[in-house]
Design a protein around this motif. Structure first.
Motif, PDB file in Angstrom:
ATOM      1  N   HIS A 179       0.966  -7.240   4.501  1.00  0.00           N
ATOM      2  CA  HIS A 179      -0.002  -6.160   4.741  1.00  0.00           C
ATOM      3  C   HIS A 179       0.703  -4.822   4.866  1.00  0.00           C
ATOM      4  CE1 HIS A 179      -3.095  -9.212   5.885  1.00  0.00           C
ATOM      5  NE2 HIS A 179      -3.811  -8.340   5.226  1.00  0.00           N
ATOM      6  N   LEU A 180       1.840  -4.860   5.545  1.00  0.00           N
ATOM      7  CA  LEU A 180       2.595  -3.622   5.733  1.00  0.00           C
ATOM      8  C   LEU A 180       2.998  -3.057   4.370  1.00  0.00           C
ATOM      9  CD1 LEU A 180       4.079  -1.594   7.586  1.00  0.00           C
ATOM     10  CD2 LEU A 180       6.069  -3.078   7.449  1.00  0.00           C
ATOM     11  N   GLU A 181       3.503  -3.922   3.504  1.00  0.00           N
ATOM     12  CA  GLU A 181       3.969  -3.430   2.198  1.00  0.00           C
ATOM     13  C   GLU A 181       2.831  -2.853   1.363  1.00  0.00           C
ATOM     14  OE1 GLU A 181       6.559  -6.160   0.214  1.00  0.00           O
ATOM     15  OE2 GLU A 181       7.990  -6.108   1.875  1.00  0.00           O
ATOM     16  N   VAL A 182       1.671  -3.472   1.456  1.00  0.00           N
ATOM     17  CA  VAL A 182       0.513  -2.944   0.717  1.00  0.00           C
ATOM     18  C   VAL A 182       0.193  -1.535   1.233  1.00  0.00           C
ATOM     19  CG1 VAL A 182      -1.984  -3.240   0.343  1.00  0.00           C
ATOM     20  CG2 VAL A 182      -0.450  -5.221   0.194  1.00  0.00           C
ATOM     21  N   MET A 183       0.200  -1.414   2.566  1.00  0.00           N
ATOM     22  CA  MET A 183      -0.112  -0.124   3.179  1.00  0.00           C
ATOM     23  C   MET A 183       0.945   0.925   2.810  1.00  0.00           C
ATOM     24  SD  MET A 183      -0.233   0.623   7.230  1.00  0.00           S
ATOM     25  CE  MET A 183      -1.871   0.166   7.633  1.00  0.00           C
ATOM     26  N   GLN A 184       2.221   0.505   2.892  1.00  0.00           N
ATOM     27  CA  GLN A 184       3.309   1.444   2.576  1.00  0.00           C
ATOM     28  C   GLN A 184       3.206   1.937   1.132  1.00  0.00           C
ATOM     29  OE1 GLN A 184       6.576  -1.199   3.616  1.00  0.00           O
ATOM     30  NE2 GLN A 184       7.225   0.193   5.243  1.00  0.00           N
ATOM     31  N   LEU A 185       2.925   1.001   0.207  1.00  0.00           N
ATOM     32  CA  LEU A 185       2.894   1.381  -1.207  1.00  0.00           C
ATOM     33  C   LEU A 185       1.741   2.344  -1.479  1.00  0.00           C
ATOM     34  CD1 LEU A 185       4.082   1.147  -4.017  1.00  0.00           C
ATOM     35  CD2 LEU A 185       2.661  -0.876  -4.407  1.00  0.00           C
ATOM     36  N   GLU A 186       0.610   2.030  -0.880  1.00  0.00           N
ATOM     37  CA  GLU A 186      -0.551   2.904  -1.074  1.00  0.00           C
ATOM     38  C   GLU A 186      -0.244   4.317  -0.555  1.00  0.00           C
ATOM     39  OE1 GLU A 186      -4.803   2.963   0.964  1.00  0.00           O
ATOM     40  OE2 GLU A 186      -4.184   0.959   0.325  1.00  0.00           O
ATOM     41  N   ARG A 187       0.360   4.362   0.637  1.00  0.00           N
ATOM     42  CA  ARG A 187       0.671   5.667   1.229  1.00  0.00           C
ATOM     43  C   ARG A 187       1.757   6.389   0.427  1.00  0.00           C
ATOM     44  NH1 ARG A 187       0.397   4.473   7.821  1.00  0.00           N
ATOM     45  NH2 ARG A 187      -1.851   4.283   7.841  1.00  0.00           N
ATOM     46  N   MET A 188       2.738   5.614  -0.028  1.00  0.00           N
ATOM     47  CA  MET A 188       3.846   6.221  -0.768  1.00  0.00           C
ATOM     48  C   MET A 188       3.349   6.856  -2.061  1.00  0.00           C
ATOM     49  SD  MET A 188       7.306   4.443  -2.129  1.00  0.00           S
ATOM     50  CE  MET A 188       8.051   4.074  -0.568  1.00  0.00           C
ATOM     51  N   LYS A 189       2.500   6.125  -2.786  1.00  0.00           N
ATOM     52  CA  LYS A 189       1.987   6.657  -4.060  1.00  0.00           C
ATOM     53  C   LYS A 189       1.235   7.966  -3.809  1.00  0.00           C
ATOM     54  CE  LYS A 189       1.177   2.459  -6.752  1.00  0.00           C
ATOM     55  NZ  LYS A 189       0.146   1.495  -7.130  1.00  0.00           N
ATOM     56  N   LYS A 190       0.433   7.945  -2.743  1.00  0.00           N
ATOM     57  CA  LYS A 190      -0.410   9.103  -2.446  1.00  0.00           C
ATOM     58  C   LYS A 190       0.447  10.334  -2.071  1.00  0.00           C
ATOM     59  CE  LYS A 190      -4.400  10.101   0.342  1.00  0.00           C
ATOM     60  NZ  LYS A 190      -5.033   9.779   1.579  1.00  0.00           N
ATOM     61  N   ILE A 191       1.474  10.091  -1.253  1.00  0.00           N
ATOM     62  CA  ILE A 191       2.262  11.237  -0.774  1.00  0.00           C
ATOM     63  C   ILE A 191       3.124  11.790  -1.909  1.00  0.00           C
ATOM     64  CG2 ILE A 191       4.410  10.180   0.157  1.00  0.00           C
ATOM     65  CD1 ILE A 191       2.360  12.516   2.223  1.00  0.00           C
TER      66      ILE A 191
END
Ligand code: DLL
Length: 436
Positions: free
Chosen positions: A17-29
């Motif tokens: 779950h953490l990795e999904v969240m990190q990737l989503e946030r990373m792409k956005k930023i």
């Protein structure tokens, strides 16, 4: 679940779950930085990258690093990714020379900062039943306001003393029944000494926790403050460029600092080659902010040396841990070919009862040769005990420093109180080397 439990649950999120969240946030930023900051756009274009190049978390390693000089070159607002009307706070950190580096926050960024400091304090076992004295400097430095809003959000009673006026700090600590203090570890040592001078033994006060950071400190220093103040010391890490205090903190297991990786994506690199290192290996910490919009930092080289500790912490938190930051790659000096870190000298001193963690290193050069000398403050008891006969003890301390650092250096013992104290970060090294 209420808001607070949800917040604390983030520390126990499962890896997927953490990795999904990190990737989503990373792409956005990264898209946000590319679209709004010329500096990022130019850099990414130079490497033929676009925000679409980031498909997995590992893809971040395709992006170039950022360094402190990039913040200086774009001073003051060149890295802003939002209009100034959305910026609600500026902080700045002074360097050794010239202009400071400036960091900016939107309202949402401040919420993220408050959240991580809140989680950090809860992690140390603090709650709304506690009275927390914030003795980090308030102002452009991030320590004071960062700790302040996190502690308030936790519901604790905050005593915003800022740094300085040490006797008054001690009086308030005693009169208000303060349970926890936030300050630099070196300032806390000064506080212990000053309290003793006024006949106050911190061990007899309700204070039970110290949240210490903003500068490196050793295991010996921890032992010293815990024994002399009767508290439990927690190491908190952070840096202005990334957000301020609250990037990582120890839990009661004291086995590394949990990094809030849902907001700050960590990598460890070999400082010489830039290659990403696996968990467990020591190198330089590189951070990418995942949820800071006024001034996103992408692959920022912190210069801080640590490692990601493999495996799960005994406290059960799943967010990973970094090792204590013992030094910065640019702290190191090289004497006669040997790499020396100030923290090694501190560690050596704490092995010899009768010395204190107050010391000053002076670097000089003569005929192309670098020299190092160190002044070490004696404890009051040792000073009284030795009287005029300091030489045998001086030799003993000197031998200990030599055995830890591998080099012999001119060492002088000085009287208690003679090394200047700082309200904030301690100055440990005076560099008088002249460069041609
Ligand atoms: O020192 C933020 C902070 C305030 C952290 C209060 C913790 C508590 P700067 O002034 O930008 O920000 O300095 C950041 O300080 O890169 C490290 O080299 C050093 N540092 C910070 N915390 C620790 C720590 C604040 N716990 C620089 N251990 C960082 C070792 C630390 N070094």
């Amino acid at each position: 679940m209420d808001k607070k439990s949800n917040l604390y649950a983030m520390d126990f999120i499962d890896g997927d779950h953490l990795e999904v969240m990190q990737l989503e946030r990373m792409k956005k930023i990264i898209r946000h930085a590319f679209n709004n900051v010329e500096f990022y756009r130019n850099r990414m274009r130079k490497y033929n990258l676009t925000p679409d190049s980031i498909k997995t978390l590992d893809d971040v390693s395709k992006l170039p690093f950022m360094v402190k000089q990039d913040l200086r070159d774009t001073y003051p607002f060149g890295l802003l990714a939002v209009p100034q009307s959305e910026v609600v706070r500026l902080h700045a950190s002074s360097g050794t020379t010239g202009k400071p580096i400036v960091v900016a926050y939107t309202k949402e960024d401040l919420k993220v900062w408050t959240e991580v400091v809140h989680r950090a304090m809860a992690n140390c076992g603090l709650s709304n039943s506690d009275i927390v004295q914030v003795s980090y400097g308030y102002g452009l430095f991030t320590g004071g306001l960062g700790a302040h809003y996190g502690a308030e959000d936790l519901g604790a009673t905050v005593v915003p003393t800022s740094g300085g006026n040490t006797r008054r700090q001690i009086m308030l600590m005693r009169d208000f029944g303060v349970n926890a203090i936030c300050c630099t570890p070196s300032y806390f040592i000064h506080l212990i000494d000053e309290a003793a001078k006024t006949g106050i033994d911190l061990r007899e006060l309700p204070i039970r926790a110290g949240i210490f950071g903003a500068e490196p400190w050793t295991a010996g220093m921890r032992k010293y403050v815990e024994e002399n103040a009767g508290i439990e010391a927690f190491d908190i890490y952070g840096l202005s460029e990334i957000i301020g205090p609250g990037v990582a903190i120890e839990c009661p297991c004291h086995d590394g600092l949990h990094i809030y990786e849902d907001h700050f994506y960590p990598e460890i690199i070999d400082p010489d080659t830039g290659k990403v290192l696996p968990d467990g290996e020591f190198g330089e910490l590189v951070l990418t902010t995942l949820s800071k919009y006024a001034m996103p930092m992408i692959r920022y080289r912190t210069r801080d040396l640590t490692r990601i500790i493999p495996g799960r912490c005994a406290c059960g938190r799943t967010i990973r841990r970094i090792d204590r930051i013992s030094s910065r790659s640019d702290d190191m000096f090289i004497i006669r070919g040997v790499n020396v870190f100030p923290s090694q000298i501190e560690a050596a001193l704490l092995n010899v009862p009768g010395t204190t963690p107050n010391y000053m290193i002076t670097l000089s050069n003569e005929k192309g040769m670098d020299n190092v000398s160190v002044e070490v403050e004696l404890s009051q008891e040792k000073f009284n005990e030795l009287g005029d006969n300091q030489e045998p003890f001086r030799r003993q301390v000197s031998a200990m420093v030599e055995s830890v650092t591998g080099i012999r250096m001119a060492l002088t013992l000085v009287a208690p109180g003679s090394i200047p104290r700082s309200e904030g970060k301690a100055k440990r090294v005076i560099d008088n080397r002249v460069r041609d």
